[in-house]
Enzyme design. Structure first.
Site, PDB file in Angstrom:
ATOM      1  N   ALA A  11       0.828  -1.207   0.000  1.00 53.70           N
ATOM      2  CA  ALA A  11       0.000   0.000   0.000  1.00 53.70           C
ATOM      3  C   ALA A  11       0.865   1.261   0.000  1.00 53.70           C
ATOM      4  O   ALA A  11       0.539   2.241  -0.679  1.00 53.70           O
ATOM      5  CB  ALA A  11      -0.938  -0.002   1.202  1.00 53.70           C
ATOM      6  N   GLY A  32       1.998   1.502  -3.513  1.00 54.90           N
ATOM      7  CA  GLY A  32       0.847   1.759  -4.377  1.00 54.90           C
ATOM      8  C   GLY A  32       0.321   3.172  -4.270  1.00 54.90           C
ATOM      9  O   GLY A  32      -0.145   3.756  -5.262  1.00 54.90           O
ATOM     10  N   ASP A  33       0.398   3.752  -3.088  1.00 58.05           N
ATOM     11  CA  ASP A  33      -0.030   5.133  -2.884  1.00 58.05           C
ATOM     12  C   ASP A  33       0.760   6.069  -3.798  1.00 58.05           C
ATOM     13  O   ASP A  33       0.192   6.922  -4.486  1.00 58.05           O
ATOM     14  CB  ASP A  33       0.169   5.517  -1.412  1.00 58.05           C
ATOM     15  CG  ASP A  33      -0.155   6.971  -1.139  1.00 58.05           C
ATOM     16  OD1 ASP A  33      -1.291   7.395  -1.424  1.00 58.05           O
ATOM     17  OD2 ASP A  33       0.743   7.685  -0.639  1.00 58.05           O
ATOM     18  N   ALA A  34       2.067   5.898  -3.836  1.00 57.47           N
ATOM     19  CA  ALA A  34       2.921   6.751  -4.661  1.00 57.47           C
ATOM     20  C   ALA A  34       2.688   6.505  -6.150  1.00 57.47           C
ATOM     21  O   ALA A  34       2.621   7.452  -6.946  1.00 57.47           O
ATOM     22  CB  ALA A  34       4.385   6.515  -4.311  1.00 57.47           C
TER      23      ALA A  34
END
Length: 156
Positions: A7, A10-12
């Site tokens: 996560a 994935g956020d970036a």
């Protein structure tokens, strides 16, 4: 791999995808780009997107957008205990958004830019439709996700 690490990555990746989407849509005003990006990257929007992608259709001709393996990863990430909380989203939305980011992080690490692009494009389309239905695009910041190539273009 730990779903929190997925996560985090994935956020970036998703934020970069959305920023790329704004630039490729011809936006140039930094303030407007920031406002538009927030609509796509906030926890509430990501939670909406992943819920829609997980939806099982009653119609036998249509399947869930996500595979069973992807749904299993999303559920594992959603159920992972985390001390972090969003300032604006509720706990359920925050966990769903984290699950979405974990799925993005997984495909980024697997170097599967095709499926990664499909997932991010689908999420952006769901969010754009939701904003249009809710009248949140009155300032013209809403951008259609088909402005970026299906595989994510050069950013991946």
């Amino acid at each position: 791999m730990n779903t929190s690490a997925l996560a985090f990555l994935g956020d970036a990746v998703y934020e970069l995808y959305i920023r790329d989407l704004m630039v490729n849509a011809g936006m140039t005003d930094p303030d407007a780009m920031h406002r538009a990006c927030i609509k796509y990257v906030r926890a509430e929007s990501q939670a909406l997107a992943i819920k829609e992608m997980m939806r099982e259709y009653d119609n036998a001709d249509r399947k869930s957008f996500l595979t069973e393996t992807e749904i299993a990863l999303v559920k594992r990430a959603r159920n992972h205990k985390t001390p972090n909380r969003s300032r604006s989203a509720g706990p359920v939305e925050y966990k769903l958004a984290t699950a979405f980011e974990a799925l993005v992080g997984y495909y980024y690490l697997m170097n599967d830019s095709s499926r990664l692009g499909e997932i991010m494009q689908q999420a952006a389309a769901i969010i754009a439709i939701s904003d249009n239905e809710n009248g949140d695009s009155a300032d013209g910041d809403n951008v259609q996700s088909d402005n970026v190539e299906k595989d994510g273009g050069d950013t991946l």
